[in-house]
Design a protein around this motif. Sequence first.
Motif, short mmCIF file in Angstrom:
data_model
loop_
_atom_site.label_atom_id
_atom_site.label_comp_id
_atom_site.label_asym_id
_atom_site.label_seq_id
_atom_site.Cartn_x
_atom_site.Cartn_y
_atom_site.Cartn_z
N LEU A 48 0.84 -1.19 0.00
CA LEU A 48 0.00 0.00 0.00
C LEU A 48 0.88 1.24 0.00
O LEU A 48 1.88 1.30 0.70
CB LEU A 48 -0.89 0.00 1.25
N PHE B 250 -0.38 -2.44 9.52
CA PHE B 250 -0.53 -3.13 8.24
C PHE B 250 0.27 -4.44 8.23
O PHE B 250 -0.19 -5.44 7.67
CB PHE B 250 -0.08 -2.22 7.09
N HIS C 25 0.43 -7.02 5.28
CA HIS C 25 0.64 -6.09 4.16
C HIS C 25 1.82 -5.16 4.44
O HIS C 25 2.18 -4.90 5.59
CB HIS C 25 -0.61 -5.26 3.92
N PHE D 244 -8.16 8.02 4.13
CA PHE D 244 -8.19 7.17 2.94
C PHE D 244 -9.16 7.76 1.92
O PHE D 244 -10.16 8.39 2.28
CB PHE D 244 -8.65 5.75 3.30
N LYS E 136 -11.69 -0.34 1.81
CA LYS E 136 -11.12 -1.67 2.08
C LYS E 136 -9.85 -1.53 2.92
O LYS E 136 -9.69 -2.22 3.94
CB LYS E 136 -10.79 -2.38 0.77
N TRP E 137 -8.97 -0.60 2.53
CA TRP E 137 -7.72 -0.41 3.27
C TRP E 137 -7.97 0.18 4.65
O TRP E 137 -7.27 -0.14 5.61
CB TRP E 137 -6.76 0.46 2.47
N ARG E 138 -8.97 1.05 4.76
CA ARG E 138 -9.33 1.58 6.08
C ARG E 138 -9.72 0.45 7.01
O ARG E 138 -9.28 0.40 8.17
CB ARG E 138 -10.48 2.57 5.96
N ALA F 75 -3.42 5.55 -1.76
CA ALA F 75 -4.75 5.25 -1.20
C ALA F 75 -5.17 6.27 -0.16
O ALA F 75 -6.31 6.25 0.31
CB ALA F 75 -4.75 3.86 -0.56
N LEU G 297 3.49 -1.34 3.98
CA LEU G 297 3.18 0.07 3.75
C LEU G 297 4.43 0.80 3.28
O LEU G 297 5.48 0.71 3.90
CB LEU G 297 2.66 0.73 5.03
N GLU H 246 -11.87 0.95 -2.77
CA GLU H 246 -10.51 0.53 -2.42
C GLU H 246 -10.05 1.21 -1.13
O GLU H 246 -9.44 0.58 -0.26
CB GLU H 246 -9.56 0.88 -3.57
#
Length: 240
Positions: free
Chosen positions: A22, A51, A56, A210, A218-220, A79, A58, A215
């Motif tokens: 991300l 993350f 994931h 965000f 989703k990341w939030r 994002a 970052l 999208e």
Amino acid sequence: MKKILIISLLFLLSPLCRADTLYLTSLDWPPYSGKKLTEQGASIAVAKAAFASMGHELVVEFYPWSRAVKLASDDSKYAGYFPEYHYESDEFVFSEPMGQGPLGLVQRKDKPVSWSKVSDLTQYRLGVVQDYINTEELDALIASGDISAQAVVSDDKNVQKVAAGRIDAAVIDANVLNYLLTNEPSLKGLADKVEMNSTLLVNKELHIAFENTHEGKKWRDIFNEGLKKIDVQAIMAKHL
């Protein structure tokens, strides 16, 4: 066995489980964020840990504040951006709090500012940083002209202006002021001249903003879940 294998593959390929990278924007705002800081600062250390706990990676890229915000809304690579205070927005959705920052006023030690409510500040000349969100009441009084305020591009410029007596006080985070007075060469010697006013405007919560898209949301949600798995206060304390 075949059914179990298919379910397992679907699980691994789901957007919430696949390891992704991300990209977010930020600014040099020590001790919370900065490309030259240890772990890139307190807020970025928190974000990366959250993350990572969700599998994931970052990557944070640094820009002047106004550009960091603009890129987060215009460039599909990013994002969102952070650290940010919560405000009403159609462009962005905000994460759960990822720490706090004590927002107040830096003043001259020999000319302290006396106030108990924000409207008391109408008698003073204040400094703010361009495009920063302060508090709703303060920003409204500045916008209406009831409070005289001058905008600069960075906190260190405001500290210099306060020390020189060009303004009476400036809005700043107490942790930022402490860092600048200790580490910024251009402010060397000013610790004897300036200080934080004893009354805070507010203890502001820090967030990631965000993009208000599928999208971004989703990341939030991924980030919010990751926050539950880490010790935010311990990570912040390490850097502050």
